[in-house]
Enzyme design. Structure first.
Site, PDB file in Angstrom:
ATOM      1  N   TYR A  89       0.842  -1.199   0.000  1.00  0.00           N
ATOM      2  CA  TYR A  89       0.000   0.000   0.000  1.00  0.00           C
ATOM      3  C   TYR A  89       0.871   1.241   0.000  1.00  0.00           C
ATOM      4  CZ  TYR A  89      -2.829   3.765   2.071  1.00  0.00           C
ATOM      5  OH  TYR A  89      -3.449   4.964   2.330  1.00  0.00           O
ATOM      6  N   HIS A  90       0.442   2.265  -0.744  1.00  0.00           N
ATOM      7  CA  HIS A  90       1.050   3.591  -0.668  1.00  0.00           C
ATOM      8  C   HIS A  90      -0.066   4.597  -0.414  1.00  0.00           C
ATOM      9  CE1 HIS A  90       4.713   1.871  -2.021  1.00  0.00           C
ATOM     10  NE2 HIS A  90       4.345   1.703  -3.275  1.00  0.00           N
ATOM     11  N   SER A 155       8.655  -1.319   3.773  1.00  0.00           N
ATOM     12  CA  SER A 155       8.715  -2.332   2.721  1.00  0.00           C
ATOM     13  C   SER A 155       9.705  -1.878   1.658  1.00  0.00           C
ATOM     14  CB  SER A 155       7.335  -2.528   2.095  1.00  0.00           C
ATOM     15  OG  SER A 155       6.398  -2.967   3.067  1.00  0.00           O
ATOM     16  N   PHE A 169      11.755   2.118  -1.512  1.00  0.00           N
ATOM     17  CA  PHE A 169      11.195   1.743  -0.211  1.00  0.00           C
ATOM     18  C   PHE A 169       9.998   2.612   0.150  1.00  0.00           C
ATOM     19  CE2 PHE A 169      14.638   4.807   0.520  1.00  0.00           C
ATOM     20  CZ  PHE A 169      14.008   5.777   1.296  1.00  0.00           C
ATOM     21  N   ALA A 170       9.192   2.077   1.076  1.00  0.00           N
ATOM     22  CA  ALA A 170       8.045   2.815   1.615  1.00  0.00           C
ATOM     23  C   ALA A 170       8.109   2.716   3.127  1.00  0.00           C
ATOM     24  CB  ALA A 170       6.737   2.230   1.096  1.00  0.00           C
ATOM     25  N   CYS A 186       2.765  -7.876   1.235  1.00  0.00           N
ATOM     26  CA  CYS A 186       4.090  -8.507   1.063  1.00  0.00           C
ATOM     27  C   CYS A 186       4.026 -10.029   1.063  1.00  0.00           C
ATOM     28  CB  CYS A 186       5.045  -8.036   2.158  1.00  0.00           C
ATOM     29  SG  CYS A 186       5.134  -6.246   2.346  1.00  0.00           S
TER      30      CYS A 186
END
Length: 235
Positions: A89-90, A155, A169-170, A186
């Site tokens: 998710y973003h 993540s 990355f987030a 993930c």
């Protein structure tokens, strides 16, 4: 807004340029990334770290099983992407870091390990202990950054083409964590996602500002990716 470049030696001897962006739609960022990668392949620019956020979106890869994605009634859009990893998710409250680097001297494992360690360094600077986890043989990947009690904070999913990396990355600063209950993040059923805001609240503290997080992450990435070698030792 684009800040002035911040420099630090990277694997090929070029400087690492920090580029701060605001909120960028995921599809726009992916189109831009193709251009950033091509610029780096041609040697027109130095290695760069792009820091930004996305509007709400769930991204997934060709390897992601359909039963790990949200249902058709999900109010959040789905976008297939070419990075490594699975669904994630973003959204607002999350810091995205895209790394467009020449990784000839690092190799994929070296790159991912260094990104993990850079985020751990940044979180330590901000007062949040974090760890990386080894993935058992045959198990789903545990790449990313975790709290000591195995909640996931960040993540990582990247792609390498022609020795140039993309994606990145987030890091969960203060996102809506309830979204993670609508799909399998993930490829890890039962994984508990957390955020710096949640961890700070557990201590009765105020979470770090977005600016503080960006600065800590940029400094740590510059430091870790500025060291020569084929791999990084565990912390």
């Amino acid at each position: 807004m684009v800040n002035a470049p911040e420099e630090g030696e990277v694997s090929d001897g070029q400087r690492l340029e920090r580029v701060d962006l605001g909120e960028v739609p995921y599809e726009v960022a992916q189109a831009n990334m193709a251009h950033w990668v091509e610029e780096r392949k041609q040697g027109l620019v130095s290695n760069r770290l792009f820091l930004l956020t996305h509007p709400q979106v769930i991204t997934y890869t060709a390897r992601t099983p359909k039963d790990q994605l949200p249902g058709a009634d999900s109010p959040i859009g789905l976008v297939r992407t070419d990075r490594g990893g699975h669904a994630t998710y973003h959204g607002p409250g999350q810091l995205i870091g895209y790394l467009v680097l020449n990784v000839r001297q690092l190799g994929p494992r070296g790159l991912i390990r260094r990104v993990e360690q850079a985020l751990i360094d940044a979180l330590d600077t901000l007062g949040f202990p974090a760890i990386r986890r080894e993935t058992p043989t045959g198990a789903d990947s545990l790449v990313g950054v975790w709290t000591p009690d195995h909640r996931k904070l960040a993540s990582i999913g990247m792609r390498i083409s022609g020795s140039i990396s993309s994606h990145g990355f987030a890091l969960n600063v203060a996102p809506d964590l309830s979204v993670y209950t609508t799909f399998t993040a993930c490829a890890l059923p039962g994984v508990r996602m957390t955020s710096l805001a949640e961890l700070a609240a557990e201590r009765g503290m105020t979470g770090p500002t977005d600016e503080d997080v960006r600065d800590a992450v940029a400094q740590a990435v510059s430091s870790r990716l500025g060291r020569r070698g084929t791999d990084m030792p565990g912390r």
